[in-house]
Design a protein around this motif. Structure first.
Motif, PDB file in Angstrom:
ATOM      1  N   ASP A   1      19.327 -51.179  28.458  1.00 22.83           N
ATOM      2  CA  ASP A   1      19.207 -52.152  29.536  1.00 22.83           C
ATOM      3  C   ASP A   1      20.499 -52.900  29.774  1.00 22.83           C
ATOM      4  N   THR A   2      20.679 -53.293  31.047  1.00 15.32           N
ATOM      5  CA  THR A   2      21.741 -54.208  31.434  1.00 15.32           C
ATOM      6  C   THR A   2      21.029 -55.332  32.167  1.00 15.32           C
TER       7      THR A   2
ATOM      8  N   ASP B   1      20.948 -55.954  35.299  1.00 10.49           N
ATOM      9  CA  ASP B   1      20.358 -55.552  36.580  1.00 10.49           C
ATOM     10  C   ASP B   1      19.357 -54.414  36.458  1.00 10.49           C
ATOM     11  N   PHE B   2      19.625 -53.485  35.548  1.00 10.78           N
ATOM     12  CA  PHE B   2      18.802 -52.285  35.528  1.00 10.78           C
ATOM     13  C   PHE B   2      18.620 -51.774  34.114  1.00 10.78           C
TER      14      PHE B   2
END
Lengths: 437, 144
Positions: free
Chosen positions: B38-39, B41-42
Motif C-alpha cells: 500500500d501507498t 493513494d493506492f
C-alpha cells in the motif's frame, strides 16, 4: 475548384463588403430594438450617454456598454428579455454550476436562426440528408442537445436524440443504426472511444465519419486522440446559452479555427482588464453582440473566453471571421503559488506523455501554502504491479508538468474510469481555497 | 517454472479490498495466498488463486488486473529457512522486488513467493542449490 458543402452558400461565402453591409444594417435596428424593449440595457446606455442614433454601424459598437455574467444574474429572470413572453416559445438555461444560472428566452425566429447555425456546422462537417446524426449532448435546459438536434433536422439527417449517458446504449445504437456523425462533448467522445475499444471494436468497425464536439475546452492533442480512437474527423463547435447555444461558430475541414456566423453575431476581442478593443490578431477576451435576436438580445456580452480572431481567407471558401479555440477563460485561469495555470496546459502534457485526458485538478491551501494535486487516469496497459514503477511514472509526469507550467503538481495515478463524469462533462478543477476565504 | 500471480490496482479507500475479495469469492475461487502493498493513494493486491481465468473474469469489469510471473520456493517451516534462500539469491546478485509467504496443508512446509529482476537466472541458481521451486500444476496438487 473542389466542390464545397455549404448549408447557406450565399451568406457563408459572401464578400467581406457584403457581410459588413448586412452587419451595419442589422446593428442599427438591433440597438434601437434593445433600447426600446430592454429597460435594463437602456439604463446602461443612458448612464454611458449613448443613444441608439449614435450607432450607425458595427464600428460604433465599441461605444456601447458591456454586459457581464453579473448583469445577467442581476437581471434574472426577465430583466434582459427583449419581447413579450407571449412571443417567446422556449427557454434554455446554463447548468449554474458556478452559482450563476442564466435563463435565455427564444422566439420561434431565434430558434430558427440558432438551428440554421447548427445546420451550417453539420454541413461543414460533411453532413447531408443521407447522414445519421447521433446527438449525445444532454437534452433539456442545456443547449447542446436541442441545438444540434434542430440543426440535424434542418439538414434532413436521420437524428438519433440519445441525450447524454448510458454508454452501452449509445454504442448499441451507434453500431446497429450506422451513425455517421457523432455530436457530444469531447470528453464523452474520448470515453466512447475507450468503451468501444474495451468491447473489442476497432476504429474501422463503426460507420462514423465525423464528430462535432464542443461545450468544454479541449486540445489539439485530444482531437488527434479522439480522431484515432473513433476513426473520424473531429470538428470543434462553439457557442453559449447567452447568445443562443452551440453554432455561434464552427469548424470547417481546414480545422484551423471556427467560423463565426457573422450575419448573426458580431465579435470583438478586448483587453479583459481595460475593456479596450484590440486589433485583429490580438489575444484577448471574446465579446459578442447579437445582430438579430428577439427573445434575449444581448449586446456586447463578455464571454470570458480568451481567443484570437482572424479574417485571413480560408481554403473552405467561407468568408466569415475565424476564432481560435478558446485558450482559456479569464475566470478558468488558476493562480497557484503565484503561477498562472490553465487546465488546457495540464491536458496537453498528459496527452503528450501518453496518458488519458481524464484528469482532475485539486487546489487547496494548507498552512498558507497552495497545494496542487492532479489525479490522472492511467491506461490499463500502463499498470505495473511494482509500486516503484507507478511512482516513477508519477515522478516523470510531475517533471513534464513542471517544465510546461513552471510549477510541479503532485501526481496521483488512479484507475481507469474512476474520475466521475457528470452529464458527460468532466469536472476538471476543484478549487477548495475558496472555502477558506 | 514460475507460478502465476494476479495483481490488481485498488484505490486506498475503505471497502475496495472487500469488494475485490467478494468478487473472487462469488466466482467460487479459492485464495491460496495474498499480499497487499500500500501507498497513501493506492494499494496493489497480489493473489495466487485456484483459478486464474475465473478471477480475471470476476475482477476485470471494474478493476485493472495483470498477470505476473513470480517464483514460489518450498522451504521447511523452521528457523533459518528463508535465510538460506535469500542467501543464494544475494550471492548471485539478484534483486528482490517484493516477497511474501504462505503455508500449505502439508505439515512442516511453507512457501515463499518472490518477484525478482531476473526470474530465469534466479530459478536456475535456486535449483543448483537444491531448492525446490513450484509451477502452477504443483500448486494444484498441494492446495485446494
Amino acid at each position: 475548384m473542389k466542390m464545397k458543402n455549404y448549408y447557406q452558400k450565399e451568406i457563408e461565402t459572401a464578400s467581406r463588403e457584403e457581410i459588413l453591409k448586412i452587419q451595419n444594417e442589422k446593428i442599427v435596428k438591433q440597438v434601437k430594438y434593445v433600447y426600446d424593449n430592454v429597460p435594463y440595457y437602456r439604463n446602461l446606455m443612458d448612464q454611458k450617454g449613448v443613444k441608439p442614433e449614435d450607432i450607425k454601424g458595427v464600428d460604433d459598437i465599441r461605444k456601447l456598454p458591456f454586459l457581464t455574467k453579473d448583469d445577467l444574474r442581476e437581471a434574472y429572470p426577465y430583466g434582459l428579455l427583449g419581447t413579450d413572453l407571449k412571443n417567446c416559445v422556449r427557454i434554455q438555461s446554463t447548468s449554474g454550476t458556478t452559482g450563476k444560472r442564466v435563463v435565455a428566452f427564444y422566439t420561434q425566429k431565434d430558434i430558427d436562426m440558432w438551428e440554421e447555425c447548427c445546420a451550417r456546422a453539420i454541413v461543414a462537417a460533411g453532413g447531408t440528408n443521407e447522414d445519421v446524426v447521433q446527438v449525445c449532448y444532454g437534452y433539456g435546459l442545456f443547449t447542446g442537445g436541442p441545438g444540434l438536434n434542430g440543426g440535424s433536422h434542418k439538414v434532413g439527417c436521420l437524428t438519433l436524440p440519445m441525450s447524454s449517458g448510458n454508454t452501452d446504449r449509445q454504442i448499441q445504437f451507434m453500431m446497429d443504426l450506422n451513425a455517421t456523425i457523432l455530436c457530444c462533448t469531447p470528453s464523452y467522445a474520448a470515453f466512447i472511444g475507450e468503451s468501444l475499444a474495451e468491447k473489442g471494436y476497432k476504429p474501422e468497425d463503426n460507420k462514423l465519419k465525423a464528430g462535432i464536439f464542443g461545450a468544454e475546452p479541449w486540445t489539439e492533442e485530444m482531437r488527434r486522440s479522439i480522431e484515432k480512437s473513433l476513426g473520424i474527423k473531429a470538428y470543434d463547435i462553439y457557442g453559449l446559452t447567452e447568445t443562443s447555444g452551440p453554432g455561434v461558430s464552427f469548424e470547417c475541414e481546414e480545422q484551423t479555427g471556427m467560423h463565426i456566423n457573422e450575419d448573426h453575431f458580431y465579435a470583438e476581442i478586448i483587453d479583459p482588464k481595460t475593456g479596450e478593443v484590440l486589433p485583429e490578431g490580438s489575444k484577448g477576451e471574446l465579446v459578442f453582440t447579437s445582430l438579430d435576436k428577439e427573445g434575449f438580445p444581448l449586446l456586447r456580452y463578455r464571454t470570458k473566453d480568451i481567443c484570437i480572431l482572424s479574417r485571413k481567407p480560408c481554403s473552405c471558401g467561407r468568408t466569415h471571421v475565424k476564432m481560435t479555440k478558446p485558450m482559456g477563460r479569464s475566470d478558468d485561469m488558476m493562480i497557484i503559488r503565484g503561477v498562472n495555470v490553465f487546465p488546457s496546459q495540464i491536458e496537453a502534457v498528459l496527452l503528450k506523455e501518453g496518458y488519458t485526458p481524464n484528469y482532475q485538478i485539486v487546489v487547496d491551501r494548507v498552512n498558507n501554502t497552495d497545494t496542487f494535486d492532479v489525479y490522472v487516469e492511467f491506461h490499463p496497459e500502463q499498470f505495473s504491479d511494482r509500486i516503484a514503477d507507478i511512482q516513477a511514472r508519477e515522478k516523470d509526469l510531475n517533471g513534464a508538468m513542471r517544465s510546461m507550467l513552471g510549477i510541479g503538481p503532485k501526481i496521483h495515478l488512479v484507475a481507469p474510469k474512476s474520475i466521475v463524469r457528470s452529464e458527460g462533462k468532466a469536472v476538471r478543477v476543484i478549487d477548495k481555497r475558496k472555502l477558506h476565504d | 517454472m514460475a507460478i502465476t500471480q494476479l495483481s490488481a490496482f485498488l484505490e486506498n479507500t475503505p471497502g475496495t479490498l472487500y469488494k475485490a475479495v467478494c468478487a473472487i469469492s462469488d466466482a467460487g475461487v479459492n485464495l491460496r495466498a495474498l499480499s497487499v502493498a500500500d501507498t497513501r493513494d493506492f494499494g496493489i493486491l497480489r493473489v495466487i488463486v485456484s483459478d486464474v481465468d475465473k478471477t480475471i473474469a470476476a475482477l476485470n469489469e471494474d478493476t485493472v488486473i495483470t498477470r505476473t510471473s513470480v517464483i514460489a520456493v518450498r522451504m521447511s517451516d523452521k528457523a533459518g529457512a528463508l535465510k538460506e534462500i535469500l542467501s543464494v539469491l544475494q550471492k548471485a546478485g539478484i534483486n528482490i522486488e517484493y516477497v511474501y509467504a504462505f503455508t500449505a496443508n502439508a505439515a512442516n512446509s511453507a512457501y515463499v513467493v518472490l518477484r525478482v529482476n531476473d526470474i530465469e537466472e534466479a530459478e536456475a541458481i535456486l535449483k543448483e542449490n537444491g531448492l525446490d521451486t513450484l509451477n502452477d500444476e504443483d500448486l494444484n496438487t498441494i492446495l485446494p
